[in-house]
Design an enzyme around this catalytic site. Structure first.
Site, PDB file in Angstrom:
ATOM      1  N   HIS A   1      65.684 -53.756  67.522  1.00  0.00           N
ATOM      2  CA  HIS A   1      65.555 -55.111  66.985  1.00  0.00           C
ATOM      3  C   HIS A   1      64.834 -55.028  65.635  1.00  0.00           C
ATOM      4  O   HIS A   1      65.228 -55.655  64.670  1.00  0.00           O
ATOM      5  CB  HIS A   1      64.772 -55.991  67.965  1.00  0.00           C
ATOM      6  CG  HIS A   1      64.631 -57.412  67.521  1.00  0.00           C
ATOM      7  ND1 HIS A   1      64.013 -58.370  68.271  1.00  0.00           N
ATOM      8  CD2 HIS A   1      65.021 -58.052  66.387  1.00  0.00           C
ATOM      9  CE1 HIS A   1      64.028 -59.533  67.629  1.00  0.00           C
ATOM     10  NE2 HIS A   1      64.629 -59.369  66.486  1.00  0.00           N
TER      11      HIS A   1
ATOM     12  N   GLU B   1      65.522 -58.382  58.519  1.00  0.00           N
ATOM     13  CA  GLU B   1      64.457 -57.482  58.977  1.00  0.00           C
ATOM     14  C   GLU B   1      63.717 -56.876  57.785  1.00  0.00           C
ATOM     15  O   GLU B   1      62.501 -56.719  57.808  1.00  0.00           O
ATOM     16  CB  GLU B   1      65.027 -56.384  59.886  1.00  0.00           C
ATOM     17  CG  GLU B   1      65.487 -56.894  61.247  1.00  0.00           C
ATOM     18  CD  GLU B   1      64.358 -57.521  62.074  1.00  0.00           C
ATOM     19  OE1 GLU B   1      63.268 -56.928  62.159  1.00  0.00           O
ATOM     20  OE2 GLU B   1      64.561 -58.614  62.633  1.00  0.00           O
TER      21      GLU B   1
ATOM     22  N   HIS C   1      59.951 -58.039  57.462  1.00  0.00           N
ATOM     23  CA  HIS C   1      59.040 -57.015  57.981  1.00  0.00           C
ATOM     24  C   HIS C   1      58.947 -55.772  57.087  1.00  0.00           C
ATOM     25  O   HIS C   1      57.876 -55.204  56.913  1.00  0.00           O
ATOM     26  CB  HIS C   1      59.496 -56.579  59.387  1.00  0.00           C
ATOM     27  CG  HIS C   1      59.601 -57.712  60.355  1.00  0.00           C
ATOM     28  ND1 HIS C   1      58.496 -58.372  60.860  1.00  0.00           N
ATOM     29  CD2 HIS C   1      60.682 -58.321  60.907  1.00  0.00           C
ATOM     30  CE1 HIS C   1      58.896 -59.327  61.689  1.00  0.00           C
ATOM     31  NE2 HIS C   1      60.215 -59.326  61.735  1.00  0.00           N
TER      32      HIS C   1
END
Length: 216
Positions: free
Chosen positions: A32, A81, A85
């Protein structure tokens, strides 16, 4: 930030959580994301560029697919992502480019090798239930650290929770560590997996746990 979460999700559960074009979700745990705790979107000007990870694409499609959208050419999930992040993880030299960030996440995923660990422990997708404590104990025995396990709470008429995500924590030196907060650390951010209206939360130790092999 103090630690990184390597989050694996179970594609069948992800598909169950959201009305989408899930087709034949992978029957193995996929990535993920790799998330620093407590920080998000650290550099909005650092845009995702898929050509920087072109050498990684076949691995990315296999181990880090966009489970909800089956088209192989989609890069939206990776873009999300990276921007949310990756731009924060990039304060570490080993993660300070897109190629390093995605490449290192793939490397940690192979190193953790969650799929074969669960199989070795005899934990495989099944129509019968597991005890959450048994899954936790198997993982802790295997890795020597406590991961964070998240489930979809029982829907109406169900008595079991459904396992959905397993996160392993790493220090800034990329060594495995417990996911529980250490003294002096505040509690980690909540998972950002909100698909449709349903969301994952930390699994209950007392509820029977479903590890589904196919989307119902």
């Amino acid at each position: 930030w103090k630690k990184l979460y390597l989050a694996h999700h179970w594609p069948v559960t992800v598909c169950k959580m959201s009305a989408n074009d899930c087709q034949n979700p992978p029957d193995y745990w996929t990535i993920h994301g790799l998330w620093p705790d407590k920080t998000e979107e650290c550099n909005r000007t650092w845009h995702f560029n898929v050509t920087e990870i072109k050498d990684l694409l076949s691995d990315m499609r296999h181990y880090w697919p966009d489970v909800l959208h089956s088209s192989l050419n989609r890069t939206q999930f990776w873009k999300h992502e990276w921007e949310k992040h990756g731009t924060c993880a990039a304060t570490l030299q080993v993660l300070n480019s897109q190629k390093k960030y995605f490449g290192k996440a793939l490397e940690l995923y192979q190193h953790v090798d969650l799929n074969s660990c669960l199989l070795k422990a005899g934990i495989k997708p099944s129509s019968s239930y597991y005890e959450m404590t048994a899954i936790k104990e198997a993982l802790t025995r295997f890795y020597g650290v406590t991961p964070k396990i998240q489930c979809l709470p029982p829907e109406e008429g169900e008595k079991a929770q459904t396992i959905g995500q397993i996160e392993f924590c790493f220090t800034k030196e990329l060594q495995l560590r417990n996911c529980t907060a250490l003294k002096g650390e505040s509690d980690p951010m909540q998972a950002d997996l909100k698909l449709g209206t349903e969301e994952l939360s930390v699994c209950s130790d007392t509820l029977p746990t479903y590890y589904p092999s196919e989307v119902q």
